[in-house]
Structure formats: C-alpha cells, structure tokens
Design a protein around this motif. Structure first.
Motif: not given
Length: 292
Positions: A54, A56, A58, A67, A69, A96, A113, A116
C-alpha cells in the motif's frame, strides 16, 4: 461542533474521556478528517497491511497529477481493479481502510484524491465549510476524467487488469458511481453506497443519477438507508422505476430504518448488520459481473 451532535457522539462512543482523546489523536495523524472528530473508537475497523503493498501514488491527469491511495496483494497480478470513491471528506483513513479490505480479497483498490485541485476537505472542521469551499467547486467532468486517468494508471502499472474494472463509492462517491457507470463503457459493475439520486443542478453538477438511469454501461447495485433524510425514499423509488423502464439489470436495496452512512464504521451512524450485509452483496455483485 454542535452540542447535540457532540452528545450523540459521546453517547455512542462511550470510551473514557482520556482514552478517547488519545485514540483520536492517533487517528488524526493517520488522516481522519477534522469534520468527523471525534471518531467512534469502539467501532473503527483497522485493516493491517500484512500480505499487501500500500502506498500513496501519483496519477497523471489531463492537467497535471493527483495523489491517490493504492492497496493490492504483495504478489501475483495483474489484479481486478476497483476504484474507491471518497465521501466529501476526501481520501482519509476510512477510505484507505476500505482499499485495504478489498486488497485483502485480491483486488487492486485505488482511491484518487478527487478534490486535490480545489482544496483539502480533511482540514475543515465542519461539513458546511467543506461543501462551500471545496465540493461545490469540483466539476463532475473533472472527476470522471480523473477516474479514467486512475484506470489508465492501474493498467500501465502492470498490476491492474482494466478488463475487470469495478467502482464503489460512499455518499458523494455513491452519486459518482452512478455517473461513472454512464460514462465508461469499460466498466463491468458499480456499487453505490447511499449516493444522492436527485438534487439541484448546478454548473459543476449538471446531471444526477436519475438523469442517467437509461444510459448505464454497467449494472449498479445501490445500497440505501430507509431512514436517510438526505436521500428521501421517494427518490429511491423514482430511481427504481427509471431503471425498470430502461430495462437495466441494476438493483437497489433499501435498508429499513438505516441512516445515512451506515457503513461508515468511524461515525455514530454505523450499523454493523447493514454494513456487513451490504459488503457481502457488493462482493457478490462484483463477482457476478466479472470483477473478480
């Protein structure tokens, strides 16, 4: 925080005050939104990362990067992909954890996200401010494009099988599930947790699920609370009728007496029986429609 809401939270989360505060402080570091504090320490589900990768990541988009998860098994692949669409609180710890739960079952779960560019909803202390300063400024077209970018990223990574693509979302994300099912012909199935069906049309949100009931590329399972004041039962029935008229294989389950957010284990609205039943139905829906 409104005193009545605080009393409800305290009554449903009856941990001793010092222990509850210590617990919340730890979760803040993990990313729970300020607007949902304090969380219910007794009901929060925390899924470990054993056997998972797992991180984060891009995701390249049409105008830069956002970004996200991502959680997936630590060996094997490519895995079926499930997009996990956030509530208005952004990709905080609950979203998450949902990704990790799905990863434990063999999926690549990806939560971009989606706010963002407009701001971080996790930093606002109340829901009206999140709606005013962030959500109202997020165009649906941007969201759908970003979800497409997330799918492309998953495929390009080599770990995601875009031919086995599903989507699920909660509250704000539930509404987006319906819209995405009418947007991406690659999608196999969607599961919408109490997403609003009928609402005011705005420049950023020009259509709503009721408007796309006859345009769905993929079947959607809707999971709704019968005691949700923000999504009246009559609007759920309108959607059922529209789906039936369109000949859609989509289905809606209305849980009698259940409030909005009944799957959100960190909030006082959590109802274990309905949440677990909905989760089982979601997994069966994905399996039935080729997201497995």
């Amino acid at each position: 925080m409104d005193s009545q809401v605080k009393q409800e939270l305290d009554s449903l989360c009856p941990a001793p005050e010092m222990n509850r505060r210590a617990f919340v402080a730890g979760l803040l570091a993990g990313g729970f939104a300020l607007a949902v504090q304090p969380v219910c320490a007794e009901t929060v589900i925390r899924t470990d990362t054993k056997g998972l990768v797992d991180a984060e990541v891009s995701i390249p988009t049409a105008d830069g990067t956002i970004p996200a998860y991502r959680a997936m098994p630590d060996h094997g692949g490519p895995f079926p992909v499930i997009l996990v669409v956030q509530e208005i609180f952004g990709v905080h710890e609950y979203i998450k954890d949902v990704c990790r739960r799905l990863a434990k079952l063999g999926y690549l779960a990806l939560a971009p996200e989606l706010f963002h560019r407009q701001g971080d909803p996790r930093k606002y202390e109340n829901i009206p401010d999140i709606l005013k300063h962030v959500v109202s400024k997020v165009p649906d077209a941007q969201v759908l494009s970003d979800l497409d970018a997330a799918v492309a990223w998953a495929e390009k990574s080599g770990f995601g099988d875009g031919k086995r693509l599903g989507i699920t979302g909660f509250c704000y994300g539930g509404r987006i599930v319906w819209l995405y099912a009418a947007h991406n012909p690659q999608l196999k199935a969607g599961v919408a947790w109490y997403g609003r069906i009928v609402s005011e049309r705005t420049p950023t949100m020009p259509v709503h699920p009721i408007d796309v009931a006859d345009k769905l590329y993929a079947p959607v399972l809707g999971l709704y609370g019968g005691a949700d004041p923000g999504i009246p039962n009559d609007t759920v029935e309108q959607m059922r009728a529209a789906l039936k008229k369109a000949g859609s294989p989509s289905e809606i389950i209305l849980y009698e007496g259940m409030p909005h957010g009944f799957h959100a284990d960190y909030r006082p609205t959590y109802r274990r029986d309905a949440a677990e039943d909905g989760w089982r139905r979601m997994l069966a829906w994905f399996k039935k429609h080729g997201v497995a």
